[in-house]
Design a protein around this motif. Structure first.
Motif, mmCIF file in Angstrom:
data_model
loop_
_atom_site.group_PDB
_atom_site.id
_atom_site.type_symbol
_atom_site.label_atom_id
_atom_site.label_comp_id
_atom_site.label_asym_id
_atom_site.label_seq_id
_atom_site.Cartn_x
_atom_site.Cartn_y
_atom_site.Cartn_z
ATOM 1 N N CYS A 287 0.829 -1.213 0.000
ATOM 2 C CA CYS A 287 0.000 0.000 0.000
ATOM 3 C C CYS A 287 0.864 1.265 0.000
ATOM 4 O O CYS A 287 0.576 2.229 -0.724
ATOM 5 N N HIS A 288 1.946 1.255 0.781
ATOM 6 C CA HIS A 288 2.837 2.413 0.831
ATOM 7 C C HIS A 288 3.411 2.700 -0.552
ATOM 8 O O HIS A 288 3.443 3.847 -1.007
ATOM 9 N N THR A 289 3.868 1.650 -1.230
ATOM 10 C CA THR A 289 4.449 1.814 -2.564
ATOM 11 C C THR A 289 3.438 2.375 -3.542
ATOM 12 O O THR A 289 3.776 3.173 -4.426
ATOM 13 N N LEU A 290 2.178 1.982 -3.368
ATOM 14 C CA LEU A 290 1.109 2.438 -4.263
ATOM 15 C C LEU A 290 0.609 3.831 -3.906
ATOM 16 O O LEU A 290 -0.246 4.386 -4.591
ATOM 17 N N GLY A 291 1.114 4.380 -2.810
ATOM 18 C CA GLY A 291 0.716 5.723 -2.416
ATOM 19 C C GLY A 291 -0.435 5.757 -1.436
ATOM 20 O O GLY A 291 -0.955 6.833 -1.124
ATOM 21 N N VAL A 292 -0.871 4.593 -0.932
ATOM 22 C CA VAL A 292 -1.895 4.543 0.109
ATOM 23 C C VAL A 292 -1.174 4.661 1.451
ATOM 24 O O VAL A 292 -0.544 3.720 1.912
ATOM 25 N N ARG A 293 -1.288 5.826 2.072
ATOM 26 C CA ARG A 293 -0.469 6.116 3.249
ATOM 27 C C ARG A 293 -1.314 6.792 4.323
ATOM 28 O O ARG A 293 -2.428 7.253 4.052
ATOM 29 N N PRO A 294 -0.814 6.833 5.550
ATOM 30 C CA PRO A 294 -1.573 7.497 6.619
ATOM 31 C C PRO A 294 -1.911 8.929 6.229
ATOM 32 O O PRO A 294 -1.100 9.625 5.603
ATOM 33 N N LYS A 295 -3.124 9.341 6.580
ATOM 34 C CA LYS A 295 -3.571 10.699 6.246
ATOM 35 C C LYS A 295 -2.718 11.717 7.005
ATOM 36 O O LYS A 295 -2.416 11.515 8.177
#
Length: 295
Positions: A287-295
Motif C-alpha cells: 500500500c505504501h508503494t502504491l501511495g496509500v499512506r496514513p492521512k
C-alpha cells in the motif's frame, strides 16, 4: 542508462506512488486461535488502520464457536478502532431464525456491514438448505445492511460451469448485495474478462478484486488447487529457488501484487481487498508503494 530512460523510470515510479489518490483499500483478517495469534492480529489491525481502509472484514469457519469469536472481534474492532468492521456470515451451520438473531445483534451493536457467504459444505451434505442469495435476502429483511458477497473469476470449484457460477452471482446481486469481492487470482486478464461477463448478464454492482500478497509460495500452490485458482508458470519461475529465503519471497510477492493493482487501476478499478493473513508488513509495504499512506 541514458538520461531519457532515467526520466521514463522516474515518471513511472512517480505515477505508481500517486495511485493512492485514486484507489481505496480494505483488509481481511481471520480469528486467532492462540494468545500469540491474538497479539499478531491486533498489531496488524492497529498498523493497517492508519491507511484508512474502506472497511475490514473478519472470516470464520463453519461452527458456532468460531462464529462467536468473529462476533467478539468485530465488536472490538468497531468500538476500539472506529473502523467499519464487516463480519463474514454463512448459512450452512445455522437456521433462518438463528441467522436473524445474529443479524439483529450485529445491527444493535452498530455493525452495518456483512460479508454474506454460503459457507463450506460439511462432509456428507450435498445440498444445503440455503444459498448465499437466500442469506442476502434474509439480511435485507432484518435491516438495510451493506452486504458484500463472493465472486469467482476462475469459477467456484463446485460450480457446474462458468455460466452457472455467473448466474449464481447475479442471484446474489439481485437479492440485494451491494458489491462482490473476488477470490484471489494472479491472471489479471481472467479478472478483467470476468468483469466483462458480469456486465454482459446485467450485474451492475462493483466487482472488487481480492489481492493476496504471497509470502509462502508452497502453501499457495496447495491452496490454489483447492480453490480452483490458476498459478501462472511465470510465478513458478519467479519463486524458484527461494524456499529458504523468506525476505526475497516477500519482495517477489509484493512486486506481483503491486503490478496487479497497477494494471487493474488503469482498467478503472478503484477498490482493492487485501487478504492479509493477519500479517501487516507485506500489505502495508504494498500500500505504501502504491501511495496509500496514513492521512
Amino acid at each position: 542508462m541514458s538520461f531519457h530512460n532515467a526520466q521514463n523510470i522516474e515518471v513511472l515510479n512517480q505515477s505508481v506512488s500517486e495511485l493512492g489518490r485514486d484507489i481505496n483499500v480494505s483488509f481481511e483478517f481471520f480469528p486467532p486461535n492462540s494468545p500469540a495469534m491474538t497479539s499478531t492480529l491486533w498489531e496488524s489491525i492497529n498498523r493497517l488502520k492508519a491507511l484508512d481502509p474502506k472497511f475490514v472484514s473478519v472470516t470464520y469457519g463453519a461452527n458456532s464457536g468460531t462464529r462467536d469469536l468473529t462476533h467478539n472481534i468485530i465488536k472490538q474492532i468497531k468500538h476500539e478502532t472506529g473502523l467499519i468492521a464487516a463480519p463474514h456470515l454463512t448459512c450452512i451451520d445455522a437456521n433462518r431464525q438463528e441467522l436473524k438473531q445474529i443479524a439483529t445483534d450485529y445491527w444493535d451493536n452498530g455493525i452495518r456491514n456483512i460479508v454474506a457467504l454460503r459457507g463450506d459444505l460439511p462432509p456428507g451434505l450435498n445440498q444445503p438448505d440455503m444459498y448465499a442469495a437466500d442469506l442476502v435476502g434474509l439480511l435485507k429483511e432484518v435491516n438495510d445492511f451493506d452486504i458484500s458477497v463472493a465472486a469467482y473469476p476462475e469459477v467456484h470449484p463446485e460450480a457446474k460451469n462458468a455460466q452457472a457460477d455467473l448466474l449464481a452471482l447475479k442471484d446474489k446481486i439481485d437479492a440485494g448485495a451491494d458489491r462482490a469481492i473476488s477470490q484471489f487470482f494472479f491472471d489479471t486478464e481472467s479478472f478483467l474478462r470476468f468483469r466483462d461477463r458480469c456486465a454482459a448478464v446485467g450485474i451492475d454492482k462493483e466487482i472488487v478484486p481480492g489481492i493476496l500478497p504471497v509470502s509462502n509460495y508452497k502453501t499457495l500452490c496447495k491452496f490454489s488447487k483447492l480453490t480452483n485458482v490458476k498459478v501462472p508458470n511465470w510465478m513458478h519461475s519467479q519463486f524458484e529457488g527461494l524456499d529458504n529465503d523468506q525476505a526475497t519471497r516477500n519482495l517477489v510477492g509484493a512486486s506481483i501484487a503491486i503490478d496487479q493493482v497497477k494494471v487493474l487501476s488503469r482498467e478503472g478499478v478503484k477498490d482493492f481487498h487485501f487478504y492479509t493473513l493477519n500479517r501487516a508488513d507485506l500489505t502495508y509495504a504494498i500500500c505504501h508503494t502504491l501511495g496509500v499512506r496514513p492521512k
